[in-house]
Design an enzyme around this catalytic site. Sequence first.
Site, mmCIF file in Angstrom:
data_model
loop_
_atom_site.group_PDB
_atom_site.id
_atom_site.type_symbol
_atom_site.label_atom_id
_atom_site.label_comp_id
_atom_site.label_asym_id
_atom_site.label_seq_id
_atom_site.Cartn_x
_atom_site.Cartn_y
_atom_site.Cartn_z
ATOM 1 N N HIS A 6 -4.678 -1.702 -4.243
ATOM 2 C CA HIS A 6 -6.020 -2.142 -3.828
ATOM 3 C C HIS A 6 -7.043 -1.981 -4.955
ATOM 4 O O HIS A 6 -8.177 -1.530 -4.732
ATOM 5 C CB HIS A 6 -6.475 -1.370 -2.579
ATOM 6 C CG HIS A 6 -5.484 -1.393 -1.461
ATOM 7 N ND1 HIS A 6 -4.952 -2.550 -0.962
ATOM 8 C CD2 HIS A 6 -4.909 -0.370 -0.756
ATOM 9 C CE1 HIS A 6 -4.111 -2.265 0.026
ATOM 10 N NE2 HIS A 6 -4.053 -0.946 0.160
ATOM 11 N N SER B 298 0.833 -1.194 0.000
ATOM 12 C CA SER B 298 0.000 0.000 0.000
ATOM 13 C C SER B 298 0.879 1.260 0.000
ATOM 14 O O SER B 298 1.567 1.515 -0.974
ATOM 15 C CB SER B 298 -0.982 -0.047 1.171
ATOM 16 O OG SER B 298 -2.018 0.884 1.002
#
Length: 241
Positions: A168, A132
């Site tokens: 994501h 991330s």
Amino acid sequence: MTRHPTILATSGGYTRPERGDLAFAGLVHHAVELSGTTSRPKVCTLGTAGGDQRWFNAFLAQAGTAAGFDLTCLDLFPMPSVEDVEGHLMEQDVVWVNGGSVANLLAVWRVHELDVILRRVWEAGVVLAGVSAGSVCWYRGGATDSFGPELRPVTNGLALLPYDNGVHFDSEARRRPTVHALVEEGTFGETHCTDDGVGLVYRGTELVEAVAEVDGKGAYIVTKGGDGRAVEERLEPRRVG
């Protein structure tokens, strides 16, 4: 040390074990494999993006023990947790960066000159990896919720990789359309994106493959087409772990 500067940028790496709170999944283990180490792996995690939360460090320590890693956590709050930050990172096989606020991470790293140090560490052959925010940081920039629920671009990444990044892609509905819009308006150039559980491997600045710790997921390259619209190319990952 690897022969070539290596980055593994991911939207994964963790799983919930039957016992304990956290375990390292296939992508973290693949980062270790990329390092080529033949001894007990030395892995240093950086939790800057989450504010160096000590409870999460404890989870990571537990996961490191289970994985057989010599794991350390480099904290920058309230001060660096080791005297020689560069020396410590140079001793590692893998530097793994956790998720959180990439905007805050970049600001704090620059205060401590981690932007310069990590480039030297990468060039020396230590594998840089993360999830991330720990993925976006290696690129020119990416889409982030660092500033609030609405995704915005961050464009001051370390730029070790000459692309932008989307994470994501399959689990957060706003990610794909935001990246497409930013590519179309020219804020982002070629953008490399991952579904949850997928990582992208780079040797130097060349993308060499997509890898996944779960089945059925993808990676994507988003560029601007001749008509000004975003064009998305899917990459099929190789299963690891």
